[in-house]
Write a protein that holds these residues in place. Structure first.
Motif, PDB file in Angstrom:
ATOM      1  N   SER A 275       0.854  -1.185   0.000  1.00 41.14           N
ATOM      2  CA  SER A 275       0.000   0.000   0.000  1.00 41.14           C
ATOM      3  C   SER A 275       0.893   1.238   0.000  1.00 41.14           C
ATOM      4  N   PRO A 276       0.340   2.402  -0.343  1.00 40.64           N
ATOM      5  CA  PRO A 276       1.141   3.641  -0.292  1.00 40.64           C
ATOM      6  C   PRO A 276       1.717   3.920   1.086  1.00 40.64           C
ATOM      7  N   VAL A 277       0.970   3.556   2.144  1.00 35.78           N
ATOM      8  CA  VAL A 277       1.469   3.803   3.502  1.00 35.78           C
ATOM      9  C   VAL A 277       2.680   2.918   3.786  1.00 35.78           C
ATOM     10  N   ILE A 278       2.604   1.645   3.388  1.00 38.68           N
ATOM     11  CA  ILE A 278       3.736   0.740   3.595  1.00 38.68           C
ATOM     12  C   ILE A 278       4.956   1.238   2.837  1.00 38.68           C
ATOM     13  N   LYS A 279       4.748   1.639   1.588  1.00 35.89           N
ATOM     14  CA  LYS A 279       5.854   2.162   0.777  1.00 35.89           C
ATOM     15  C   LYS A 279       6.465   3.401   1.444  1.00 35.89           C
ATOM     16  N   ALA A 280       5.611   4.258   1.978  1.00 31.96           N
ATOM     17  CA  ALA A 280       6.099   5.476   2.634  1.00 31.96           C
ATOM     18  C   ALA A 280       6.874   5.142   3.896  1.00 31.96           C
ATOM     19  N   VAL A 281       6.403   4.148   4.651  1.00 33.10           N
ATOM     20  CA  VAL A 281       7.105   3.743   5.877  1.00 33.10           C
ATOM     21  C   VAL A 281       8.505   3.263   5.543  1.00 33.10           C
ATOM     22  N   TYR A 282       8.635   2.410   4.536  1.00 37.43           N
ATOM     23  CA  TYR A 282       9.956   1.918   4.172  1.00 37.43           C
ATOM     24  C   TYR A 282      10.842   3.031   3.631  1.00 37.43           C
ATOM     25  N   GLY A 283      10.249   3.946   2.885  1.00 38.63           N
ATOM     26  CA  GLY A 283      11.028   5.092   2.408  1.00 38.63           C
ATOM     27  C   GLY A 283      11.573   5.913   3.558  1.00 38.63           C
ATOM     28  N   THR A 284      10.754   6.107   4.587  1.00 38.66           N
ATOM     29  CA  THR A 284      11.185   6.864   5.763  1.00 38.66           C
ATOM     30  C   THR A 284      12.244   6.104   6.554  1.00 38.66           C
ATOM     31  N   LEU A 285      12.076   4.785   6.674  1.00 35.74           N
ATOM     32  CA  LEU A 285      13.085   3.968   7.352  1.00 35.74           C
ATOM     33  C   LEU A 285      14.432   4.091   6.657  1.00 35.74           C
ATOM     34  N   PHE A 286      14.423   4.020   5.323  1.00 32.93           N
ATOM     35  CA  PHE A 286      15.677   4.130   4.578  1.00 32.93           C
ATOM     36  C   PHE A 286      16.299   5.507   4.762  1.00 32.93           C
ATOM     37  N   GLU A 287      15.461   6.550   4.805  1.00 35.27           N
ATOM     38  CA  GLU A 287      15.993   7.894   4.985  1.00 35.27           C
ATOM     39  C   GLU A 287      16.559   8.082   6.390  1.00 35.27           C
ATOM     40  N   ALA A 288      15.896   7.517   7.393  1.00 37.13           N
ATOM     41  CA  ALA A 288      16.427   7.595   8.763  1.00 37.13           C
ATOM     42  C   ALA A 288      17.791   6.929   8.822  1.00 37.13           C
ATOM     43  N   GLU A 289      17.908   5.768   8.193  1.00 40.12           N
ATOM     44  CA  GLU A 289      19.190   5.073   8.139  1.00 40.12           C
ATOM     45  C   GLU A 289      20.224   5.902   7.395  1.00 40.12           C
ATOM     46  N   HIS A 290      19.825   6.467   6.273  1.00 40.34           N
ATOM     47  CA  HIS A 290      20.722   7.283   5.460  1.00 40.34           C
ATOM     48  C   HIS A 290      21.257   8.470   6.258  1.00 40.34           C
ATOM     49  N   ARG A 291      20.372   9.156   6.950  1.00 41.29           N
ATOM     50  CA  ARG A 291      20.780  10.345   7.697  1.00 41.29           C
ATOM     51  C   ARG A 291      21.630   9.995   8.917  1.00 41.29           C
ATOM     52  N   SER A 292      21.393   8.835   9.496  1.00 41.70           N
ATOM     53  CA  SER A 292      22.158   8.459  10.687  1.00 41.70           C
ATOM     54  C   SER A 292      23.575   8.046  10.338  1.00 41.70           C
ATOM     55  N   THR A 293      23.876   7.876   9.060  1.00 39.32           N
ATOM     56  CA  THR A 293      25.195   7.390   8.670  1.00 39.32           C
ATOM     57  C   THR A 293      25.906   8.283   7.660  1.00 39.32           C
ATOM     58  N   PHE A 294      25.231   9.302   7.131  1.00 37.16           N
ATOM     59  CA  PHE A 294      25.864  10.138   6.114  1.00 37.16           C
ATOM     60  C   PHE A 294      26.705  11.213   6.774  1.00 37.16           C
ATOM     61  N   TYR A 295      27.885  11.414   6.243  1.00 38.75           N
ATOM     62  CA  TYR A 295      28.875  12.271   6.891  1.00 38.75           C
ATOM     63  C   TYR A 295      28.492  13.754   6.844  1.00 38.75           C
ATOM     64  N   ILE A 296      27.897  14.204   5.730  1.00 40.16           N
ATOM     65  CA  ILE A 296      27.575  15.617   5.547  1.00 40.16           C
ATOM     66  C   ILE A 296      26.054  15.793   5.509  1.00 40.16           C
ATOM     67  N   PRO A 297      25.465  16.575   6.410  1.00 36.48           N
ATOM     68  CA  PRO A 297      24.008  16.761   6.437  1.00 36.48           C
ATOM     69  C   PRO A 297      23.531  17.703   5.328  1.00 36.48           C
ATOM     70  N   TYR A 298      23.639  17.234   4.103  1.00 36.16           N
ATOM     71  CA  TYR A 298      23.306  18.081   2.953  1.00 36.16           C
ATOM     72  C   TYR A 298      21.823  18.470   2.938  1.00 36.16           C
ATOM     73  N   TRP A 299      20.980  17.677   3.632  1.00 35.43           N
ATOM     74  CA  TRP A 299      19.542  17.956   3.639  1.00 35.43           C
ATOM     75  C   TRP A 299      19.203  19.244   4.380  1.00 35.43           C
ATOM     76  N   LYS A 300      20.185  19.804   5.120  1.00 33.41           N
ATOM     77  CA  LYS A 300      19.966  21.077   5.810  1.00 33.41           C
ATOM     78  C   LYS A 300      20.223  22.282   4.909  1.00 33.41           C
ATOM     79  N   ILE A 301      20.771  22.020   3.732  1.00 38.14           N
ATOM     80  CA  ILE A 301      21.032  23.112   2.797  1.00 38.14           C
ATOM     81  C   ILE A 301      19.704  23.693   2.335  1.00 38.14           C
ATOM     82  N   PRO A 302      19.564  25.018   2.321  1.00 38.85           N
ATOM     83  CA  PRO A 302      18.307  25.623   1.870  1.00 38.85           C
ATOM     84  C   PRO A 302      17.901  25.104   0.489  1.00 38.85           C
TER      85      PRO A 302
END
Length: 578
Positions: free
Chosen positions: A246-273
């Motif tokens: 379902s779209p909700v399941i897909k969104a949950v996994y997308g968010t899980l992957f992003e949480a993992e990505h952000r917890s391990t990426f060296y440069i927080p580029y997502w804070k760039i305006p």
């Protein structure tokens, strides 16, 4: 029965970046030589059997530039603390925590590690970990991790500042009471049986003749199972991910992957305006977050509309086994005096969704991986299940009798801790204990120091564990009080009477599957029982074999330790069912 003990041998981020992946064949974990001799032990852990001198000589210009930047910007050593020269080339080709382990053996239990401008203190000692996590807990916060995860989890328990954490912990901790956990065991069983039903249907669809097996990626199946359990147990929402999408399941996994990505990426580029609109990955993430927030907002609204406010004691006395909605959300909404805005509830739920899902799926994956390489231990586990349950269902009471299954779960967590690192930042200047074989005067650190508590190193330390790389669930049954290690109380189950699972108290912080001290994971028993029930029901019904060799299962680390391409197994219905 094995008589494996914890003893003193006499030897010497989690990181998956989006631009490159630290991976390695899994064989480098369980198939290590079993010597505890310092030089042999140190060299055997290296993925390519490269000794320290050869590694240093092979460092390229990039490594030298990084080290120069380190010396200029990170302020040199911290007092008498050993310094590990981290080469950038060590980041490629294998998980960073392999290198952290090498440096632990070389430099000791407390050392400084710096890559370019960023420096960390790496702790691999239970005495020092106890100081940070329990004895001086409120002088540290989550630091880098909180900075990264706040946009996803808001002020949930993991990234929350100390004041918010204190308020929410007082509200959430009582929700994990015995009656709730008893009801959750029933839920764990129901969800696990749905998974088994799916497997049986797949078998019959293949022309099942009583002998055929099916090939499945059990890591993916465990991930779906864990998501369904978290949805029902925390939100009273049935994702149904075992059998549908379902779209909700897909969104949950997308968010899980992003949480993992952000917890391990060296440069927080997502804070760039404008990054959230310009970077495709970030656009997709914010779309996923919107879908989940809409779902959670609806669940929170419905729960509040049917609110039945009462005291904590009465909430805990409800008949949870027969309650239509026994979810954690129901408890939090009904709790008198715990009024909270919808945003905070959303943050609490999102944190439990991400943390609870990832841990359980990973624990089950590695427990099966280890059992598949140890058929005798799998048979021993099945024999216990047959004796305790026969063809019956697990219950809250029967879990107490499934001792060996519980020990398999915690041994899997010892060898593959989830997560392999705990991250802290010093709010004030402090003096860390020297720990075993460290400086007796300790190590002074300034405020703002970022610290990695390497759970992986603690769990595989040759100083506190006998044969640390071996899969031996029986080791937790053996008491070890007197090891002659000053400042460490040894391993003693009597220190935590009534505990179903070994913990940091029993091991005096040599075993930290869920952290320790005030900020220990509040859902530890939920996760452990969930893993125990799911593993029990799988082994009750199936024999499991790896499809390929252990070496073919490649390890990747992110928020948890998981596989690169799944854990493919052959499942065959048990022929010797009671």
């Amino acid at each position: 029965m094995s008589t494996v003990t914890m003893r003193l041998c006499d030897p010497n981020l989690h990181c998956r970046f989006d631009s490159f992946t630290f991976n390695s064949p899994i064989s480098h974990f369980p198939l290590l030589p079993r010597s505890s001799h310092p030089k042999r032990f140190s060299s055997s852990i290296r993925c390519q059997s490269i000794d320290t001198d050869k590694k240093k000589s092979s460092r390229n210009l990039l490594d030298n530039a990084s080290n120069l930047l380190t010396n200029l910007l990170s302020g040199g050593s911290v007092g008498s603390m050993p310094v590990a020269e981290g080469a950038v080339s060590d980041l490629f080709g294998r998980p960073l925590f392999f290198s952290l382990y090498d440096w632990f053996l070389e430099h000791g239990s407390v050392y400084k590690l710096a890559f370019g401008p960023k420096a960390f203190v790496v702790v691999s000692d239970p005495i020092v970990a106890r100081h940070i996590l329990r004895e001086n807990a409120f002088s540290y916060d989550k630091g880098v991790l909180a900075d990264i995860l706040e946009p996803i989890m808001g002020k949930g328990l993991i990234p929350a500042d100390l004041e918010t954490w204190k308020q929410r912990r007082r509200v959430i901790a009582p929700a994990f009471h015995a009656s709730y956990l008893e009801a959750m065991v029933k839920l764990f069983t129901t969800c696990s049986e749905r998974t088994i039903l799916k497997f049986n249907k797949l078998l019959k669809g293949e022309g099942y003749d009583g002998k055929k097996s099916i090939e499945l990626d059990l890591e993916a199946e465990f991930s779906s199972l864990a998501l369904d359990i978290i949805g029902l147990g925390v939100f009273n929402y049935d994702f149904g991910s075992v059998t549908k999408e379902s779209p909700v399941i897909k969104a949950v996994y997308g968010t899980l992957f992003e949480a993992e990505h952000r917890s391990t990426f060296y440069i927080p580029y997502w804070k760039i305006p404008l990054a959230r609109w310009i970077v495709p990955r970030q656009r997709e993430f914010h779309g996923d977050l919107k879908i989940i927030n809409t779902c959670l907002d609806g669940l929170i609204r419905n729960a509040k509309e049917s609110r039945q406010e009462t005291d904590v004691e009465k909430l805990q006395q409800r008949d949870y086994l027969n309650l239509k909605d026994a979810s954690l959300l129901r408890f939090l909404v009904d709790m008198r005096g715990a009024d909270v805005d919808d945003r905070q509830l959303r943050d609490d739920l999102m944190t439990m969704l991400i943390a609870g899902h990832e841990t359980t799926a990973a624990v089950l994956t590695w427990a099966v991986f280890l059992l598949a390489q140890n058929p005798s231990k799998m048979k021993k586990a099945q024999a216990e299940i047959d004796l305790v349950l026969g063809k019956g269902r697990p219950t809250f009471e029967s879990l107490k009798q499934l001792q060996y299954i519980r020990l398999i779960v915690v041994e899997a967590l010892r060898l593959y801790p989830q997560p392999p690192l705990l991250i802290r930042r010093a709010l004030n200047s402090d003096i860390l204990p020297g720990g075993h074989r460290g400086d007796k005067d300790g190590y002074a650190i300034p405020a703002g120091t970022d610290i990695f508590i390497s759970v992986y190193n603690l769990h595989r330390s040759p100083y506190f564990w006998d044969r640390p790389h071996d899969f031996e669930p029986e080791r937790f049954q053996v008491e070890n009080k007197d090891e002659g290690i000053e400042g460490w109380a040894g391993f003693d189950p009597s220190r935590s009477p009534g505990a179903l699972y070994p913990n940091e108290i029993i091991s005096d912080f040599a075993f930290l599957p869920f952290g320790g001290g005030p900020r220990k994971c509040v859902g530890d028993q939920f996760a452990l029982m969930e893993s125990t029930v799911a593993l029990t029901i799988l082994l009750q019904n199936f024999d499991v074999e790896l499809k390929g060799t252990p070496e073919s299962v490649e390890l990747v680390t992110g928020a948890t330790i998981h596989t690169k391409n799944g854990m493919w197994c052959n499942l065959r219905k048990r022929s010797n069912l009671p």
